[in-house]
Motif scaffolding. Structure first.
Motif, PDB file in Angstrom:
ATOM      1  N   ILE A 166      25.823   6.011  -7.014  1.00  0.00           N
ATOM      2  CA  ILE A 166      25.489   7.416  -6.943  1.00  0.00           C
ATOM      3  C   ILE A 166      26.418   7.821  -5.741  1.00  0.00           C
ATOM      4  CG2 ILE A 166      23.129   7.636  -8.128  1.00  0.00           C
ATOM      5  CD1 ILE A 166      22.277   7.903  -5.232  1.00  0.00           C
ATOM      6  N   ALA A 167      27.380   6.982  -5.398  1.00  0.00           N
ATOM      7  CA  ALA A 167      28.439   7.221  -4.423  1.00  0.00           C
ATOM      8  C   ALA A 167      29.716   7.472  -4.802  1.00  0.00           C
ATOM      9  CB  ALA A 167      28.321   6.132  -3.385  1.00  0.00           C
ATOM     10  N   TYR A 168      30.330   8.346  -4.039  1.00  0.00           N
ATOM     11  CA  TYR A 168      31.681   8.527  -4.576  1.00  0.00           C
ATOM     12  C   TYR A 168      32.706   8.687  -3.398  1.00  0.00           C
ATOM     13  CZ  TYR A 168      29.144  10.414  -8.387  1.00  0.00           C
ATOM     14  OH  TYR A 168      28.253  10.394  -9.733  1.00  0.00           O
ATOM     15  N   ARG A 169      33.892   8.105  -3.486  1.00  0.00           N
ATOM     16  CA  ARG A 169      34.879   8.205  -2.451  1.00  0.00           C
ATOM     17  C   ARG A 169      35.312   9.729  -2.122  1.00  0.00           C
ATOM     18  NH1 ARG A 169      36.190   3.475  -4.359  1.00  0.00           N
ATOM     19  NH2 ARG A 169      36.157   1.719  -2.723  1.00  0.00           N
ATOM     20  N   LEU A 170      35.628  10.193  -0.910  1.00  0.00           N
ATOM     21  CA  LEU A 170      36.130  11.375  -0.324  1.00  0.00           C
ATOM     22  C   LEU A 170      37.510  11.116  -0.332  1.00  0.00           C
ATOM     23  CD1 LEU A 170      33.327  12.194   2.140  1.00  0.00           C
ATOM     24  CD2 LEU A 170      33.604  13.149  -0.230  1.00  0.00           C
TER      25      LEU A 170
END
Length: 341
Positions: free
Chosen positions: A130-134
């Motif tokens: 559920i993580a995403y790069r910024l």
């Protein structure tokens, strides 16, 4: 590590707790912000913040540690994460409706069914899926708003808005102001924003509202009808969640129009059933978000949705209890406070 714990309703304590270790499929990250639902959970009104709990589900930060099974992230990565933890295998997850997951849990929320410690702490663990790069150009304080932006974008995506439609947003809080921007991007020609706070209405105007109406004196419905040839709006997005504001949404939509219910501060509201049925109004609930994070990150990084005007303060975690009280007391001018560990 330090964590801000809701030890009992209306009482937050900064305490020392054990630093969490990521499971095989998790990341250890940090940073946080205060969400409106956290403020309502502060007094127990939502029933979804059972003490003791570390709240906080809007966060962004740097990956500190990765689980042994995680290959797509590494320490030092700048990331944010979804607030919803879905199972990935139930009927709804397999349909792409992760927000409706049969086993859905939410970061920083505790109910009789589950407890997930949140981001009002120096570190928080979340599943890597559920993580995403910024992007490098997005400050962490802005990235802590992605969850709220995704709620607005999801609500608009569920709402039938055609090019040049007239749309109403009821409520000029944080979600309402983000929903306003998303509705304009969806093609709405006119967007009315209704609220009882003139300062927030002026902010709505600066963010793209074509019309602002103070609904305090009860004349909002007649004003909307006056400006829409006695027809009403094509669609209304209700971003508060009380009987009064839901009634206002139903009363200002045209026959055959759509009302999307986004606000969720009270468990039950009364609706004018006969008005809904006889005017063939579509009522649509909108729950959290469902895969909109990448598009929200893109919209924010290129300035299509602006969040900086909504951030009232960035403060250290140690001041969290005081900021919660100020937000709970509805101090004028406060919208979003970002807490940094």
């Amino acid at each position: 590590m330090k964590a801000l714990v809701l030890s009992e309703y209306k009482h937050l304590e900064l305490v020392d707790v054990s630093r969490p270790r990521p499971a095989a499929d998790e990341l250890l990250i940090q940073a946080c912000g205060i969400c409106g639902s956290d403020v309502h959970g502060f007094d127990g009104s939502t029933g979804r913040r059972l003490p003791p709990i570390v709240m906080g589900h809007e966060a962004a930060g740097i990956v500190e540690e990765v689980g042994t099974a995680v290959a797509e992230f590494r320490p030092g990565d700048r990331v944010t994460f979804d607030s919803t933890v879905s199972c990935g295998t139930c009927f709804f997850c397999l349909r792409g409706q992760v927000n409706l997951c049969d086993h859905r849990e939410v970061i920083g929320v505790s109910t009789p069914a589950f407890r997930r410690m949140g981001a009002f702490a120096e570190y928080v663990t979340v599943p890597a899926r559920i993580a995403y790069r910024l992007p490098d150009n997005m400050p962490f304080a802005h990235a802590a708003m992605i969850e709220a932006v995704s709620v607005a974008v999801h609500a608009v995506s569920l709402t039938p808005i055609a090019l040049d439609d007239t749309v109403i947003v009821v409520g000029a809080g944080m979600i309402g102001l983000l929903t306003l921007q998303a509705a304009r991007l969806a093609g709405a020609g006119r967007v009315f924003v209704l609220d009882v706070d003139d300062t927030r209405l002026e902010l709505a105007h600066s963010l793209g509202a074509t019309h602002i109406v103070n609904s305090r004196d009860g004349a909002a419905v007649s004003e909307i009808l006056r400006q829409t040839n006695d027809r009403g709006a094509d669609a209304v997005l209700e971003c508060v969640g009380t009987t009064v504001t839901v009634k206002l949404a139903i009363d200002t939509v045209r026959k055959g129009g759509a009302v999307t219910l986004v606000g969720n501060v009270t468990p039950t509201v009364e609706i004018g059933l006969q008005s809904v049925v006889s005017r063939q109004i579509r009522l649509q609930g909108s729950c959290a978000s469902s895969g909109e994070y990448p598009v929200c990150i893109s919209l924010m990084s290129r300035g299509a949705i602006r969040v900086e005007p909504l951030i009232s303060a960035v403060a250290p975690l140690e001041e969290g209890a005081a900021w919660f009280q100020r937000l709970y007391d509805r101090q004028p001018g406060l919208l979003k406070v970002v807490l940094q560990p």
